[in-house]
Design a protein around this motif. Structure first.
Motif, PDB file in Angstrom:
ATOM      1  N   LEU A   1       0.833  -1.207   0.000  1.00 16.43           N
ATOM      2  CA  LEU A   1       0.000   0.000   0.000  1.00 16.43           C
ATOM      3  C   LEU A   1       0.869   1.260   0.000  1.00 16.43           C
ATOM      4  O   LEU A   1       0.590   2.219  -0.717  1.00 16.43           O
ATOM      5  N   LYS A   2       1.902   1.242   0.818  1.00 17.84           N
ATOM      6  CA  LYS A   2       2.806   2.391   0.863  1.00 17.84           C
ATOM      7  C   LYS A   2       3.453   2.620  -0.501  1.00 17.84           C
ATOM      8  O   LYS A   2       3.566   3.765  -0.969  1.00 17.84           O
ATOM      9  N   GLY A   3       3.866   1.545  -1.153  1.00 19.19           N
ATOM     10  CA  GLY A   3       4.478   1.662  -2.469  1.00 19.19           C
ATOM     11  C   GLY A   3       3.534   2.230  -3.518  1.00 19.19           C
ATOM     12  O   GLY A   3       3.983   2.804  -4.512  1.00 19.19           O
ATOM     13  N   ARG A   4       2.216   2.070  -3.297  1.00 10.31           N
ATOM     14  CA  ARG A   4       1.225   2.605  -4.229  1.00 10.31           C
ATOM     15  C   ARG A   4       0.844   4.052  -3.896  1.00 10.31           C
ATOM     16  O   ARG A   4      -0.032   4.632  -4.556  1.00 10.31           O
ATOM     17  N   GLY A   5       1.460   4.611  -2.864  1.00 11.91           N
ATOM     18  CA  GLY A   5       1.190   5.996  -2.505  1.00 11.91           C
ATOM     19  C   GLY A   5      -0.047   6.197  -1.651  1.00 11.91           C
ATOM     20  O   GLY A   5      -0.531   7.332  -1.526  1.00 11.91           O
ATOM     21  N   ILE A   6      -0.570   5.149  -1.040  1.00 14.71           N
ATOM     22  CA  ILE A   6      -1.769   5.257  -0.196  1.00 14.71           C
ATOM     23  C   ILE A   6      -1.346   5.710   1.199  1.00 14.71           C
ATOM     24  O   ILE A   6      -0.448   5.125   1.810  1.00 14.71           O
ATOM     25  N   GLU A   7      -1.992   6.738   1.710  1.00 13.59           N
ATOM     26  CA  GLU A   7      -1.656   7.271   3.024  1.00 13.59           C
ATOM     27  C   GLU A   7      -2.461   6.544   4.104  1.00 13.59           C
ATOM     28  O   GLU A   7      -3.684   6.453   4.022  1.00 13.59           O
ATOM     29  N   PHE A   8      -1.768   6.059   5.123  1.00 11.40           N
ATOM     30  CA  PHE A   8      -2.439   5.322   6.195  1.00 11.40           C
ATOM     31  C   PHE A   8      -1.547   5.288   7.422  1.00 11.40           C
ATOM     32  O   PHE A   8      -0.332   5.494   7.353  1.00 11.40           O
ATOM     33  N   THR A   9      -2.181   4.995   8.558  1.00  7.02           N
ATOM     34  CA  THR A   9      -1.475   4.592   9.773  1.00  7.02           C
ATOM     35  C   THR A   9      -2.161   3.332  10.283  1.00  7.02           C
ATOM     36  O   THR A   9      -3.332   3.093   9.985  1.00  7.02           O
ATOM     37  N   MET A  10      -1.431   2.530  11.024  1.00  5.57           N
ATOM     38  CA  MET A  10      -2.037   1.325  11.597  1.00  5.57           C
ATOM     39  C   MET A  10      -1.623   1.168  13.049  1.00  5.57           C
ATOM     40  O   MET A  10      -0.439   1.299  13.386  1.00  5.57           O
ATOM     41  N   ASP A  11      -2.609   0.858  13.905  1.00  2.61           N
ATOM     42  CA  ASP A  11      -2.355   0.454  15.283  1.00  2.61           C
ATOM     43  C   ASP A  11      -2.422  -1.065  15.350  1.00  2.61           C
ATOM     44  O   ASP A  11      -3.411  -1.668  14.901  1.00  2.61           O
ATOM     45  N   VAL A  12      -1.375  -1.684  15.891  1.00  4.79           N
ATOM     46  CA  VAL A  12      -1.343  -3.128  16.092  1.00  4.79           C
ATOM     47  C   VAL A  12      -1.465  -3.388  17.588  1.00  4.79           C
ATOM     48  O   VAL A  12      -0.608  -2.973  18.371  1.00  4.79           O
ATOM     49  N   VAL A  13      -2.539  -4.054  17.974  1.00  4.16           N
ATOM     50  CA  VAL A  13      -2.837  -4.305  19.381  1.00  4.16           C
ATOM     51  C   VAL A  13      -2.744  -5.805  19.642  1.00  4.16           C
ATOM     52  O   VAL A  13      -3.460  -6.585  19.017  1.00  4.16           O
ATOM     53  N   GLY A  14      -1.863  -6.201  20.558  1.00  4.06           N
ATOM     54  CA  GLY A  14      -1.757  -7.616  20.891  1.00  4.06           C
ATOM     55  C   GLY A  14      -0.430  -7.961  21.531  1.00  4.06           C
ATOM     56  O   GLY A  14       0.577  -7.262  21.329  1.00  4.06           O
ATOM     57  N   VAL A  15      -0.439  -9.026  22.291  1.00  6.18           N
ATOM     58  CA  VAL A  15       0.764  -9.489  22.984  1.00  6.18           C
ATOM     59  C   VAL A  15       1.773 -10.009  21.973  1.00  6.18           C
ATOM     60  O   VAL A  15       1.425 -10.731  21.028  1.00  6.18           O
ATOM     61  N   ASP A  16       3.025  -9.652  22.153  1.00 10.21           N
ATOM     62  CA  ASP A  16       4.101 -10.105  21.271  1.00 10.21           C
ATOM     63  C   ASP A  16       4.650 -11.437  21.782  1.00 10.21           C
ATOM     64  O   ASP A  16       5.228 -11.523  22.850  1.00 10.21           O
ATOM     65  N   THR A  17       4.459 -12.504  20.985  1.00  4.22           N
ATOM     66  CA  THR A  17       5.014 -13.818  21.332  1.00  4.22           C
ATOM     67  C   THR A  17       6.224 -14.169  20.468  1.00  4.22           C
ATOM     68  O   THR A  17       6.739 -15.284  20.563  1.00  4.22           O
TER      69      THR A  17
END
Length: 375
Positions: A214-230
């Protein structure tokens, strides 16, 4: 009725961390009308007992867990007989429930809620990876008086295995997670959210590669990743390698109260799992007015294309295409959100409790073992 629920965990005495929200909502509803005893196999390391959501939690603890769980159920049964024994998850929980049911001549129900019926050998996931696991599951499912699962794809697997089963989703508590109407997205970068433990089956590797596309296509976004890191920071390092450090925030575990504002601020939930029986977060997002794009597993597969858009598991290009398609068409995004919300609200936590109570009444008292084995 006096009910025994057998669960792997998810019933921490604090009621917020190390819990399965849908399980707590289900227990609370059952406890309003029945005497509920929950036997948790490994919530804590040592045996203990505490009250929660109107039920009594019996933590079995480590060491010969299955055998001690069966004995704990039998001991409580001697105080006053159980009417039904219900395993939420098969695997060890199903084995305990069925063994106790056969011993005590008590009807049993088994709910498939995870990877009990799959074999993803490359990531060592699933209950059918070897002959021993397949045999154990076959015995459990054929000895149970009733088998259920959360979504249609899992029901299809059960039917292919020759097991008659009913679909019962684990729904959202609409009082604790109130509905919010879908909202039109304002101008600016899209706000994406992903809610899952960082692990192999949730496949954040595919998720991050889709975001990089998506970034390579020029789409603007942010993402929150919620969860325990295993995975000891592996996914965070991959995000940096893919140039996503300024686009993705890793927030770790969040309680339901902490998750709610993050979800309501999002425009799209994105899931990348290789397998799901649910997931519940899809239903929570739908109730909050947020549509979902993800891989074609669990509820996502059965809701697509009317209430979610999907891509094949592991295909990050197709996942990126689906995300881009929804973000580029606001009418479609809102249409998906409304459709998803209607489905999630029809099958909320009250629906779950009513469905299981009806099944408790429908199963008959258990005859001897040879009669109970399914053909």
């Amino acid at each position: 009725m006096k009910l025994a629920l057998v669960v792997p965990g998810g019933v921490d005495r604090g009621g917020e961390r190390r819990v399965i929200p849908a399980l707590l909502h289900f227990i609370a509803r059952l406890a309003q009308a029945h005497e509920v005893h929950v036997f948790a196999l490994r919530q804590e390391a040592k045996p203990a007992r505490w009250p929660l959501a109107g039920a009594t939690i019996h933590n079995v603890g480590e060491g010969w867990t299955r055998w001690r769980a069966i004995r704990a159920i039998a001991a409580e049964h001697r105080r006053a007989p159980f009417d039904r024994i219900h395993a939420i998850f098969s695997g060890p929980c199903g084995q305990v429930a069925v063994a106790a049911g056969l011993w005590l001549h008590c009807p049993t129900l088994v709910h498939i809620a995870g990877g009990e019926l799959v074999a993803l050998r490359d990531i060592r996931y699933g209950g059918r990876q070897n002959w021993r696991g397949r045999l154990c599951e076959a015995l459990v499912l054929r000895c149970a008086d009733q088998v259920t699962a959360a979504s249609a794809p899992i029901i299809d697997i059960l039917h292919r295995l020759g097991i008659d089963a009913q679909r019962v989703p684990l729904g959202v508590d609409l009082a604790a997670w109130p509905p919010q109407s879908p909202r039109r997205r304002p101008a600016g970068p899209a706000r994406l959210i992903h809610v899952a433990s960082l692990n192999r089956v949730k496949d954040q590797h595919t998720l991050l590669h889709a975001l990089a596309a998506l970034k390579g296509r020029g789409i603007e976004f942010t993402m929150d990743v919620v969860g325990v890191d295993t995975l000891a920071g592996q996914i965070q390092r991959l995000a940096t390698t893919l140039g996503l450090a300024s686009h993705v925030r890793f927030l770790g575990f969040r309680t339901q109260r902490e998750l709610r504002p993050l979800m309501c601020a999002a425009h799209l939930l994105v899931m990348s799992s290789r397998h799901e029986a649910g997931p519940l977060v899809l239903l929570e997002a739908a109730v909050a007015g947020i549509p979902t794009v993800g891989t074609a597993v669990g509820h996502l597969a059965e809701w697509s294309p009317a209430a979610a858009l999907t891509a094949p598991p592991g295909d990050w290009i197709a996942l990126a295409d689906a995300i881009e398609h929804v973000l580029a068409d606001e009418d479609l995004r809102l249409q998906l959100a409304w459709s998803a919300q209607r489905r999630a609200m029809r099958e909320d936590a009250d629906h779950t409790a009513r469905a299981f109570e009806a099944l408790y009444l429908s199963v008959r008292d258990a005859p001897a073992l040879p009669v109970r084995l399914r053909r």
